[in-house]
Each structure stands twice: as C-alpha cells, then as structure tokens.
Design a protein around this motif. Structure first.
Motif, PDB file in Angstrom:
ATOM      1  N   THR A   6       0.836  -1.206   0.000  1.00  0.00           N
ATOM      2  CA  THR A   6       0.000   0.000   0.000  1.00  0.00           C
ATOM      3  C   THR A   6       0.870   1.255   0.000  1.00  0.00           C
ATOM      4  N   ALA A   7       1.906   1.279   0.829  1.00  0.00           N
ATOM      5  CA  ALA A   7       2.799   2.445   0.905  1.00  0.00           C
ATOM      6  C   ALA A   7       3.526   2.665  -0.418  1.00  0.00           C
ATOM      7  N   GLU A   9       2.551   1.677  -3.467  1.00  0.00           N
ATOM      8  CA  GLU A   9       1.605   2.119  -4.489  1.00  0.00           C
ATOM      9  C   GLU A   9       1.170   3.570  -4.252  1.00  0.00           C
ATOM     10  N   THR A  10       1.172   4.009  -3.005  1.00  0.00           N
ATOM     11  CA  THR A  10       0.876   5.411  -2.700  1.00  0.00           C
ATOM     12  C   THR A  10       1.988   6.321  -3.209  1.00  0.00           C
ATOM     13  N   VAL A  11       3.234   5.936  -2.973  1.00  0.00           N
ATOM     14  CA  VAL A  11       4.374   6.731  -3.472  1.00  0.00           C
ATOM     15  C   VAL A  11       4.397   6.691  -4.996  1.00  0.00           C
ATOM     16  N   ASN A  12       4.069   5.549  -5.573  1.00  0.00           N
ATOM     17  CA  ASN A  12       4.036   5.431  -7.030  1.00  0.00           C
ATOM     18  C   ASN A  12       2.998   6.394  -7.617  1.00  0.00           C
ATOM     19  N   GLN A  13       1.829   6.464  -6.986  1.00  0.00           N
ATOM     20  CA  GLN A  13       0.801   7.390  -7.468  1.00  0.00           C
ATOM     21  C   GLN A  13       1.272   8.840  -7.311  1.00  0.00           C
ATOM     22  N   ALA A  14       1.993   9.135  -6.224  1.00  0.00           N
ATOM     23  CA  ALA A  14       2.542  10.490  -6.021  1.00  0.00           C
ATOM     24  C   ALA A  14       3.531  10.841  -7.131  1.00  0.00           C
ATOM     25  N   THR A  17       1.386  11.672 -10.171  1.00  0.00           N
ATOM     26  CA  THR A  17       0.681  12.927  -9.913  1.00  0.00           C
ATOM     27  C   THR A  17       1.646  14.107 -10.031  1.00  0.00           C
TER      28      THR A  17
END
Length: 144
Positions: A6-7, A9-14, A17
């Motif tokens: 989860t962490a 994939e969150t950084v990947n989305q950042a 973005t």
C-alpha cells in the motif's frame, strides 16, 4: 494487500501525480538520495540511461517545462516487495496534448518498471525505466 505494498503504491501514485501537475518539489520528494552503494537511475522512453539524482531530477524538470498537458491511467499494476526493495511494474496509458496544442490530444502506452527502496523517510523511487509499446494505427491489422 500488505502495508508495504500500500505504501509503495501510494508513493508510485505520487510520482505520476507529480508529473501530471508539473510539481518538481513533489518529484524531488519521491526520489531517493544517491548513496555510497549507488546512484538513482532513470530511462525515459527513447532516452539513454540517466544516472545520479541531480541528472534525473533535471530531466524531469525539462519534461515538465515542455509538457502542456499529460495524464496517466495506470493498468496492470503489480508490486513485489523483496525486503527493503520493491519492484512495481505497470502500463502507463498516457494522454498528452497533441502537436496542435491543447485542442488536440495524443495517446500512447509505456510499460514501466519502478524500483523502490525503503529509507528512514519511507519508500523512495530508486529506478524508473519506461519502454514504449509500439501500436499500429490500424488495430484491425492485429486481428487478421
């Protein structure tokens, strides 16, 4: 899904973005620092290997300064955590402003491999490699 996945994939989305918003500060935050063990690396589609944090961030600044519009829709996201390293692969479905400016759009696909490392600040991007997917103008040719 694990806490690490989860962490990551969150950084990947950042990361994506930051590209979409031309946010160099966020891009700088996403990338790891170079270390005694090695330098961060990046291969943009059609480019040669870039090594070292300053060279990689300079390339993103150049891309952001020369991109009027870009949007990523990520598909086929797969994340593997290997201790303090993780590999995330995905397909970047990209929509950009076309040659005629904001009134036209161009689409493309890139297969990306993003390698993340665990740091005291959390997961950070260590390596990004994007490879273009060649597409026919006439998709029907593939069905014959």
């Amino acid at each position: 899904m694990s806490v690490d996945t989860t962490a990551i994939e969150t950084v990947n989305q950042a990361f994506y973005t930051a590209i979409e918003n031309a946010d160099l500060d966020k891009m700088t935050e996403v990338w790891a620092e170079d270390s005694a063990e090695g330098q961060v690396t990046c291969v943009h589609p059609g480019w040669t290997l870039l090594a070292g944090r300053s060279e990689v961030l300079r390339s993103w600044a150049l891309i952001m300064a020369n991109t009027t519009y870009i949007q990523f829709v990520l598909t086929d996201v797969k994340t593997s955590v290997l201790g303090d390293m993780a590999v995330l692969t995905c397909v970047e479905n990209i929509l950009t402003a076309g040659d005629e400016g904001e009134s036209s759009f161009a689409a493309g696909k890139v297969v990306a491999s993003n390698v993340y490392i665990r740091t005291p600040e959390g997961w950070r991007l260590w390596m990004h490699h994007g490879s273009p997917v060649l597409q026919n103008d006439d998709e029907e040719d593939e069905d014959e």
